[in-house]
Enzyme design. Structure first.
Site, PDB file in Angstrom:
ATOM      1  N   HIS A 107       0.974  -1.370  -0.242  1.00 32.57           N
ATOM      2  CA  HIS A 107       0.023  -0.141  -0.038  1.00 32.57           C
ATOM      3  C   HIS A 107       1.017   1.539   0.254  1.00 32.57           C
ATOM      4  O   HIS A 107       1.937   1.283   0.607  1.00 32.57           O
ATOM      5  CB  HIS A 107      -0.913  -0.064   1.075  1.00 32.57           C
ATOM      6  CG  HIS A 107      -1.444   1.299   1.230  1.00 32.57           C
ATOM      7  ND1 HIS A 107      -2.034   2.247   2.062  1.00 32.57           N
ATOM      8  CD2 HIS A 107      -3.302   0.789   0.994  1.00 32.57           C
ATOM      9  CE1 HIS A 107      -2.789   2.991   0.794  1.00 32.57           C
ATOM     10  NE2 HIS A 107      -3.500   2.317   0.694  1.00 32.57           N
TER      11      HIS A 107
ATOM     12  N   ASP B 182      -8.216  -4.916  -0.611  1.00 34.93           N
ATOM     13  CA  ASP B 182      -8.424  -5.732  -1.950  1.00 34.93           C
ATOM     14  C   ASP B 182      -8.399  -7.075  -1.698  1.00 34.93           C
ATOM     15  O   ASP B 182      -8.951  -7.990  -2.528  1.00 34.93           O
ATOM     16  CB  ASP B 182      -7.692  -4.801  -3.593  1.00 34.93           C
ATOM     17  CG  ASP B 182      -7.964  -2.455  -3.409  1.00 34.93           C
ATOM     18  OD1 ASP B 182      -9.353  -3.170  -3.478  1.00 34.93           O
ATOM     19  OD2 ASP B 182      -7.900  -2.737  -3.833  1.00 34.93           O
TER      20      ASP B 182
END
Length: 481
Positions: A358, A417
């Site tokens: 991320h 996700d």
């Protein structure tokens, strides 16, 4: 909670929609493009030959590519009170990575989710929090729900003439088209006063889930020749419950399924002002344009695979892993195949293990941690623990492998996700709706930021670009080579 089944039998089946829904003369248009292929290729070559910018100039002029500093941190472009993303703590004056935290209007999202135990309107309460900056009292929540329920309905004319016409497989495009068309159904579309934008925002927040599900049904009917089913949302149900109700042929869902989807919507509702689609909201809103144009632009941003489509990539990657790893519990076999993915020898050749890493979080993404907990609960209910254990193994192995093979010093954690696509699959949500579900969840955040921009900024966002071309004389066409 997990065993109880809710059943709703009232269903409206739309009939009389058997006319041709292919775009007019689309085949002729495609044939024309084929005939022009050589000319288009020549134009493409001209484009690539004349439009390249020397990449070294970005360094020379210190251009913040992607609005990012050289260390990857986003360039500060605005102020917000709506949400805060925390990945570091100051210890003795030094930034030290910490477990990620996400705050909505100053309240930790962990506390929001945990505080909703046993209640079904969690997403609706989160919408209120994002829009109005505070948690609602019971009286305020009931008033808000009355307003929201009154805004859920779509007219039969809109469903017939807009949603059902020109269906296509990309529901995000359908959402954009329908949102822009709602402008023509609004008696006061261009008024950007805060009260009118609030009204428009609430209309869109409550109508978008219905539009998305109906658009999917239109796609499956007109493009796949499946039975057309249009079920009206039921008053008194939460947004999450109504999505499951409208999507499923039998209209049945368990309490746990509704709770998991409600939680997923909460976790995707907002994530700071700097993500691409939210920044799009600020940029477009700053021009003074209408709400429908602003939200349609944000949907277009979210549609991009670098932004909203990552969970679908994760799902496709796991399908590939299942096909090539015979024993999912064999860590050695799993590690070997993940190495092949990183070495661009497997899956899509990108060298990426999707769902890992991320831009902000390092030790953990709080949204992933929460969703993983609910993914496990759902997997237990549905007898899919073998798949869940595979996800957990890949998460553990991939983080270590990426650090080793990419020589990354900081920790690589899974992002939201990683498990969201798995959760949607267990809920029976089709892949075509993965990114639209994200849009349904994120529109409250976009709306909150649009209102924040209108109320506070009142100045058009106009970043600068450095001109690096050369000035030259105009040459008459007969003298050009």
């Amino acid at each position: 909670m997990a065993g109880k089944v809710n059943e709703v039998t009232d269903m409206t089946l739309m009939t009389g929609l058997t006319e041709e829904h292919e775009p007019v003369e689309m085949k002729d248009l495609n044939e024309m493009v084929v005939d022009l292929r050589q000319d288009i290729e020549a134009l493409r070559a001209s484009l690539l030959n004349n439009r390249r910018i020397d990449q070294n100039l970005y360094i020379e002029y210190d251009v913040k590519r992607g609005l990012r500093e050289s260390n990857g941190k986003g360039v500060l472009t605005g102020l917000t009170e709506i949400s805060d993303v925390v990945a570091f703590e100051l210890v003795n004056g030094k930034k030290v990575p910490c477990d990620g935290r996400l705050y909505y209007q100053g309240i930790n999202v962990w506390d929001i989710v945990n505080g909703l135990e046993g209640r079904k309107f969690g997403f609706e309460e989160t919408i209120y929090l994002l829009l109005f900056g505070k948690l609602p009292t019971e009286e305020e929540l009931q008033r808000f729900l009355r307003v929201s329920l009154g805004m859920q309905e779509l007219t039969n004319r809109f469903v017939r003439d807009v949603v059902m016409k020109a269906s296509n497989g990309n529901i995000m495009n359908a959402l954009q088209r329908c949102v822009l068309t709602l402008y023509t159904y609004d008696s006061n579309p261009d008024d950007i006063s805060s009260i009118n934008v609030l009204r428009q925002s609430l209309e869109l927040i409550n109508k978008l889930p219905i539009i998305a599900v109906y658009s999917y049904h239109a796609y499956t009917h007109f493009r796949r020749e499946e039975t057309l089913m249009i079920r009206n949302p039921k008053k008194g149900l939460s947004i999450a419950e109504n999505i499951l109700l409208m999507l499923r042929m039998d209209g049945k869902y368990t309490d746990l399924e509704a709770k998991v989807l409600d939680t997923a919507l909460i976790l995707h509702a907002e994530h700071g002002g700097g993500n691409n689609s939210t920044f799009t909201t600020h940029v477009v809103s700053s021009s003074g344009t209408d709400t429908y144009s602003s939200i349609a632009a944000s949907i277009g941003s979210l549609k991009g695979p670098r932004h909203g489509g990552a969970n679908l990539k994760v799902q496709k990657m796991f399908v590939d892993i299942k096909e090539h790893v015979s024993d999912w519990s064999n860590e050695g076999e799993l590690t070997a195949y993940l190495k092949k993915i990183l070495d661009k020898e497997a899956f899509d050749g990108s060298g990426l293990i999707y769902g890992m890493g991320h831009a902000v979080y390092t030790l953990s993404d709080p949204r992933e941690v929460i969703l993983k907990k609910y993914a496990k609960m759902l997997a237990e209910e549905k007898g899919m623990m073998e798949e869940f254990n595979l996800y957990e193994s890949v998460e553990r192995i991939a983080g270590r492998l990426i650090m080793e093979q990419r020589h990354v010093a900081k920790n690589v954690c899974a992002n939201v996700d990683f498990y969201s696509g798995f959760v949607y699959t267990m809920l029976g949500i089709p892949e075509e709706l993965f990114t639209p579900i994200f849009a349904m969840a994120r529109i409250p955040g976009w709306s909150a930021h649009r209102l924040e921009e209108i109320i506070n900024a009142n100045r058009i966002i106009r970043p600068a670009y450095k001109y690096v071309g050369t000035h030259c004389d105009y040459v008459k066409i007969e003298d050009r080579s």
